[in-house]
Enzyme design. Structure first.
Site, mmCIF file in Angstrom:
data_model
loop_
_atom_site.group_PDB
_atom_site.id
_atom_site.type_symbol
_atom_site.label_atom_id
_atom_site.label_comp_id
_atom_site.label_asym_id
_atom_site.label_seq_id
_atom_site.Cartn_x
_atom_site.Cartn_y
_atom_site.Cartn_z
ATOM 1 N N TYR A 314 0.853 -1.205 0.000
ATOM 2 C CA TYR A 314 0.000 0.000 0.000
ATOM 3 C C TYR A 314 0.884 1.249 0.000
ATOM 4 O O TYR A 314 0.677 2.183 0.780
ATOM 5 C CB TYR A 314 -0.932 0.028 1.209
ATOM 6 C CG TYR A 314 -1.784 -1.197 1.420
ATOM 7 C CD1 TYR A 314 -2.945 -1.403 0.680
ATOM 8 C CD2 TYR A 314 -1.451 -2.155 2.365
ATOM 9 C CE1 TYR A 314 -3.744 -2.527 0.886
ATOM 10 C CE2 TYR A 314 -2.230 -3.282 2.577
ATOM 11 C CZ TYR A 314 -3.374 -3.464 1.834
ATOM 12 O OH TYR A 314 -4.155 -4.574 2.045
ATOM 13 N N CYS A 410 -5.027 3.688 10.206
ATOM 14 C CA CYS A 410 -5.923 4.816 10.485
ATOM 15 C C CYS A 410 -7.215 4.353 11.146
ATOM 16 O O CYS A 410 -8.138 5.149 11.317
ATOM 17 C CB CYS A 410 -6.226 5.593 9.206
ATOM 18 S SG CYS A 410 -7.014 4.610 7.906
#
Length: 455
Positions: A314, A410
């Site tokens: 990612y 997150c």
């Protein structure tokens, strides 16, 4: 079992905690009530609004014993706007609550017993966002612009925001007033008509460069030249003005086509001593001060000596990859979005890195192929979206057995879930370091270090 409360009851309750979206939680005979605006340890009188099978909702009538952490929210729009949830809680109180929240999620959802360290907060937790996405619409008599009410698509008409940049405030306050003179119609979401949907403002903290993106319904934009002139008048430090076309009936802000109307195609910013070119649709962390804190923590956990190969799943536009490349032998980044990989390659070249390699594709397919080619990782870094890591990627990590995994997250809930899977696969979470990337909201990022257990 019948609920111990009913609609329209008036009760006096003690608030025990906050939910993940900032509502107070009280329990009446074990039955939870969610109460907007209430804080832990407060004694409040409430009016029950709605009762469901397992929980209910209530509103505050009176705060009988306020929390010692309660403060007056400085924003005029706090009660309406959904952008911030915690301005009525002191900043120290926010950091303490976020640490407790991460601890609870780790233990409850992941059965993770690793220490959760105190949250790394900001010295000045205001005006930190370097990106604003401002929706425009037609009000009763005038165009309006601002941010959405909580859990709605109703725009709160605003002139300023305490977590955005001064440039965003100018656009909200002055550009909506210019629309009538320019002949630009704001977007009507219900009728799917009108020209201007959003104005997106990006500001580079290190260089002060500003990009403005006008998101329009149609490619043909007769007022483009006049709009550019007005924006340049309002924002003398603007260096890039673009148009993004989004003709679709959707909540997604950007469409597929972006063209530069004036100035540069990108703005340039710096995190630490690494330079980045940022285009209109590039993913780039919105809090530049805390991004450096976050990435330094990831670098610290990677424990690089200069001899390691690091794989960054990612990888996006290469932000973490290039931080790691300063101290690694080689960094290999993978990302499913081809444009992001092109940006990552360009950013590596911009900084003169020759020890990086980037490839577009699914991480769970690319990484095993790299291993078969003999490109094994000593350290693997993941920074997935809110939904967490793809299950196939987690299985790949367990199968390939890198010595260390650095997980940047997150979303504490999906982090706890994924840490549990990795621990069951032979890793041990050493510690979790929360970083406050979004002061006055309920969001918090975390960096976790996992070490491969040896028998």
């Amino acid at each position: 079992m019948t609920a111990p409360v009913k609609k329209n009851d008036r009760l006096t309750v003690t608030i025990e905690d906050l939910t993940h979206d900032g509502n107070g939680v009280a329990k009446v005979g074990g039955f939870p009530l969610f109460i907007a605006g209430a804080l832990p340890e407060e004694l409040v009188q409430v009016h029950v609004l709605k009762v469901l099978k397992n929980y209910g909702f209530a509103k505050v009538l009176d705060i009988l014993e306020p929390s010692t952490e309660r403060v007056a929210a400085p924003c005029d729009y706090f009660a309406q706007c959904g952008g911030c949830q915690l301005q009525h809680l002191s900043y120290e109180g926010q950091l303490k609550w976020k640490q407790r929240m991460v601890e609870n999620v780790m233990k409850r959802l992941g059965k993770i017993d690793a220490p959760v360290l105190p949250v790394k907060g900001m010295d000045e937790p205001w005006h930190y966002r370097n990106k604003s996405q401002i929706p425009f619409a037609q009000g009763e008599t005038m165009p309006i612009a601002g941010f959405y009410k909580t859990k709605s698509h109703m725009i709160v008409d605003m002139d300023r925001c305490l977590i955005q940049t001064a440039e965003a405030d100018i656009i909200m306050a002055d550009f909506k007033d210019a629309l009538i003179a320019l002949g630009i119609s704001p977007y009507n979401e219900e009728k799917h008509k009108g020209m201007l949907r959003h104005v997106v403002i990006r500001k580079a903290r290190a260089t002060n460069e500003v990009m403005v993106v006008l998101v329009t319904m149609a490619r043909k934009f007769p007022q483009a030249e006049a709009a550019v002139a007005k924006i340049r008048e309002l924002l003398p430090n603007v260096t890039s003005i673009a148009q993004n076309i989004n003709p679709n009936k959707t909540n997604v802000i950007f469409g597929d086509v972006t063209t530069t109307l004036w100035g540069k195609d990108v703005i340039e910013d710096t995190i630490g001593d690494v330079r980045f070119e940022i285009s209109a649709r590039s993913f780039y962390q919105v809090n530049p001060i805390q991004t450096e804190v976050l990435y330094k923590q990831a670098l610290d956990y990677a424990q690089l000596t200069g001899n390691e190969r690091v794989i960054d799943a990612y990888c996006g536009i290469g932000t973490i990859s290039l931080f790691l490349a300063k101290q690694a032998k080689q960094v290999m980044g993978v990302e499913i979005v081809p444009q992001a990989i092109e940006d990552a390659k360009r950013n590596a070249e911009l900084n003169g890195f020759t020890n990086t390699y980037f490839e577009a594709g699914p991480a769970e397919e690319i990484i095993p192929r790299w291993y078969k080619e003999g490109k094994e990782a000593d350290v693997l870094v993941v920074d997935p979206p809110r939904k967490g890591c793809d299950e196939a990627l987690l299985n790949t990590i367990i199968e390939q057995k890198p010595k260390r995994v650095v997980y940047v997250s997150c979303n504490p809930a999906t982090l706890a879930r994924d840490l549990r899977i990795l621990e069951d696969g032979g890793y041990k979470t050493q510690e979790v370091q929360p970083v406050d990337m979004f002061p006055h909201s309920t969001h918090v990022e975390c960096v976790s270090l996992l070490q491969r257990e040896t028998k």
